[in-house]
Scaffold this active site. Structure first.
Site, PDB file in Angstrom:
ATOM      1  N   GLU A 154      28.284   5.438  -8.385  1.00  0.00           N
ATOM      2  CA  GLU A 154      29.176   6.369  -7.682  1.00  0.00           C
ATOM      3  C   GLU A 154      28.631   6.726  -6.305  1.00  0.00           C
ATOM      4  OE1 GLU A 154      31.182   9.516 -10.547  1.00  0.00           O
ATOM      5  OE2 GLU A 154      29.081   9.168 -11.070  1.00  0.00           O
ATOM      6  N   GLN A 185       0.810  -1.228   0.000  1.00  0.00           N
ATOM      7  CA  GLN A 185       0.000   0.000   0.000  1.00  0.00           C
ATOM      8  C   GLN A 185       0.840   1.273   0.000  1.00  0.00           C
ATOM      9  OE1 GLN A 185      -3.407   0.499   2.740  1.00  0.00           O
ATOM     10  NE2 GLN A 185      -2.572   2.508   3.251  1.00  0.00           N
TER      11      GLN A 185
HETATM   12  P1  GDP Z   1       1.508  -3.490   3.087  1.00  0.00           P
HETATM   13  O1  GDP Z   1       0.566  -3.098   1.978  1.00  0.00           O
HETATM   14  O2  GDP Z   1       1.142  -4.793   3.724  1.00  0.00           O
HETATM   15  O3  GDP Z   1       2.937  -3.434   2.690  1.00  0.00           O
HETATM   16  O4  GDP Z   1       1.298  -2.454   4.264  1.00  0.00           O
HETATM   17  P2  GDP Z   1       1.398  -0.876   4.292  1.00  0.00           P
HETATM   18  O5  GDP Z   1       2.211  -0.370   3.143  1.00  0.00           O
HETATM   19  O6  GDP Z   1       0.047  -0.306   4.486  1.00  0.00           O
HETATM   20  O7  GDP Z   1       2.275  -0.734   5.606  1.00  0.00           O
HETATM   21  C1  GDP Z   1       1.857  -0.098   6.774  1.00  0.00           C
HETATM   22  C2  GDP Z   1       2.842   0.990   7.132  1.00  0.00           C
HETATM   23  O8  GDP Z   1       2.962   1.867   6.010  1.00  0.00           O
HETATM   24  C3  GDP Z   1       2.375   1.847   8.270  1.00  0.00           C
HETATM   25  O9  GDP Z   1       3.523   2.252   8.994  1.00  0.00           O
HETATM   26  C4  GDP Z   1       1.687   3.006   7.608  1.00  0.00           C
HETATM   27  O10 GDP Z   1       1.726   4.155   8.417  1.00  0.00           O
HETATM   28  C5  GDP Z   1       2.507   3.179   6.354  1.00  0.00           C
HETATM   29  N1  GDP Z   1       1.757   3.661   5.184  1.00  0.00           N
HETATM   30  C6  GDP Z   1       0.660   3.099   4.605  1.00  0.00           C
HETATM   31  N2  GDP Z   1       0.276   3.799   3.531  1.00  0.00           N
HETATM   32  C7  GDP Z   1       1.151   4.851   3.406  1.00  0.00           C
HETATM   33  C8  GDP Z   1       1.297   5.925   2.477  1.00  0.00           C
HETATM   34  O11 GDP Z   1       0.562   6.083   1.520  1.00  0.00           O
HETATM   35  N3  GDP Z   1       2.332   6.776   2.685  1.00  0.00           N
HETATM   36  C9  GDP Z   1       3.197   6.657   3.734  1.00  0.00           C
HETATM   37  N4  GDP Z   1       4.163   7.559   3.872  1.00  0.00           N
HETATM   38  N5  GDP Z   1       3.083   5.653   4.625  1.00  0.00           N
HETATM   39  C10 GDP Z   1       2.083   4.755   4.464  1.00  0.00           C
END
Ligand code: GDP
Length: 448
Positions: A252, A13
């Site tokens: 680099e 995500q």
């Molecule tokens: P996955 O899809 O299972 O890899 O799970 P996520 O990517 O949702 O992982 C959860 C973590 O990613 C948490 O620490 C969230 O706060 C963070 N997170 C989820 N979506 C976003 C996003 O769009 N931007 C940022 N910066 N952090 C995100």
């Protein structure tokens, strides 16, 4: 373009949502419309990130997006940029990884992993001179952390160690995500993927949140706000890979920045951070830009570099900058007491400069500026970010809380111990680098 190509891989995500921000910005930078049409005849700078497809002047991103479940990528499939992305580069499964590293890493991986790797190979086949991969993922969830690790393992297997792999790791922040097991996922992922990355930037959501809320006056920042900052930083980081100017290649970058393979988690800073609400046009001198770029409030991860030592710095400038001012500014920084280098480093700064100014998306939080700078510095105090995670991990693991979820998905308890020991060792590796400089010896003598 003569610069070679870069492929971006967005996993889970966070990785995919960051893609939205990055690719919207790249399109603005290169004059590419939401459907992949080139708005005007232009130079070939877009070829680093985009390939030409079809007869019309249409382009496609050199990327692959992967998620274990479809909803986040479905938004792209139906969104404004749906015609920009080739459908074969958007890979989804049907199942959620349940914020569980072990699920992403073990059970669901095989079929998705094959599809992902096939897609990556196809994109790579269209490159003449592939320079490396940029990977975007969070380490706190299940997909980016678990499946992401598998993908990186395969990348090294398929493309060899010569291909530079640079990753942006979204680091868990309890005030932004309520998922309790994020420290488990983050340490397990770091343990299992550490050897497959050449340079890893920790992007701390908490630091981004503070930049938005405090510096940019965004009242209640959302992921979209955080991701746009990341996009701007990545665009500045890659400007010399795309546009004319004095470039520093990924190779680099690694050579200059990473003295030991494990010590590959540099700080990532960006300047200027000017809120869009700022009424007057802000035009910083190169000296101001440079010194702001070393300020803690411009850092993408929380730690205090004044409490650590620098091993190396690479600076990427874009826009109107005065080269002689860069040198003066760096001399000033080097002279300041709080800026300490390890004794075996030549105190060198590697500089990349692209004359193409930064571009800003409409309705963004950053005010347009004529220049920007990204400072990448390998500083030993990054160990604090790892310490914080190890502490949180230990608190959970002392009680074996939630461990059965992982064991049920094929991990062994031994993996938890290994991961924790490995990251503790990483912290110690940084302490050792720190101790190798004479300043720290003097300090301890003073204390006697
Ligand atoms: P996955 O899809 O299972 O890899 O799970 P996520 O990517 O949702 O992982 C959860 C973590 O990613 C948490 O620490 C969230 O706060 C963070 N997170 C989820 N979506 C976003 C996003 O769009 N931007 C940022 N910066 N952090 C995100």
């Amino acid at each position: 373009g003569g610069k070679g190509e870069i492929i971006q891989i967005h996993i889970g995500q966070a990785g995919v949502q960051i893609a939205n921000a990055c690719w919207e910005l790249y399109c603005h930078e290169h004059g590419i419309m939401y459907n992949g049409r080139l708005m005007k005849p232009c130079d070939d700078s877009f070829l680093t990130f985009f390939e030409i497809s079809g007869m019309q002047p249409t382009v496609q991103p050199r990327l692959v997006m992967i998620d274990t479940e479809p909803t986040v990528i479905d938004e792209i499939r139906t969104g404004a940029y749906r015609n920009l992305f080739h459908p074969d580069t958007l890979i989804t499964g049907k199942d959620d990884s349940g914020s569980n590293f072990a699920r992403g890493y073990n059970l669901m991986a095989s079929e998705l992993l094959n599809r992902a790797m096939n897609a990556i190979r196809r994109v790579a086949d269209h490159c003449h001179n592939l320079r490396g991969f940029l990977i975007f993922r969070s380490i706190g969830g299940g997909t980016g952390s678990g499946l992401g690790t598998r993908i990186m393992e395969k990348l090294v297997e398929d493309f060899g160690k010569k291909m530079t792999v640079v990753e942006f790791l979204v680091y868990p922040s309890p005030s932004i995500s309520p998922v309790i097991v994020e420290p488990y996922n983050a340490l397990l992922s770091t343990h299992f993927s550490m050897d497959y990355a050449d340079v890893s930037f920790i992007v701390d959501n908490e630091a981004l949140y503070d930049i938005c809320a405090q510096t940019l006056n965004v009242p209640a920042p959302t992921y979209t706000n955080l991701n746009r900052i990341i996009g701007q930083v990545v665009a500045a980081f890659t400007a010399t890979q795309r546009f004319s100017g004095q470039s520093v290649s990924f190779q680099e970058l690694q050579t200059n920045l990473v003295p030991y393979p494990r010590i590959h988690y540099p700080l990532l800073n960006y300047a200027p951070l000017v809120p869009v609400s700022h009424s007057e046009f802000v035009d910083l001198s190169t000296a101001q830009l440079t010194s702001q770029c070393f300020s803690m409030s411009n850092q993408m991860v929380r730690c205090n570099p004044e409490h650590g030592k620098y091993m190396a710095c690479v600076l990427f400038y874009r826009g109107e900058v005065a080269p002689n001012e860069i040198n003066l500014a760096l001399e000033n920084i080097k002279r300041s007491k709080s800026f300490r280098f390890v004794d075996w480093s030549p105190t060198g700064f590697k500089i990349g400069v692209s004359p193409v100014p930064p571009v800003f998306v409409p309705h963004g939080d950053l005010a347009p500026t004529k220049s920007a700078c990204v400072a990448i510095s390998n500083n030993t105090n990054i160990r604090m970010a790892w310490c914080r995670l190890v502490n949180k991990f230990d608190k959970l693991y002392q009680r074996r809380a939630f461990v059965y979820h992982y064991v049920g998905e094929g991990l062994e308890e031994g993996n938890f111990n290994e991961a924790s020991e490995n990251i503790c060792q990483l912290v110690h590796d940084y302490i050792e680098v720190d101790a190798s400089a004479p300043t720290s010896r003097r300090e301890s003598n003073d204390g006697e």
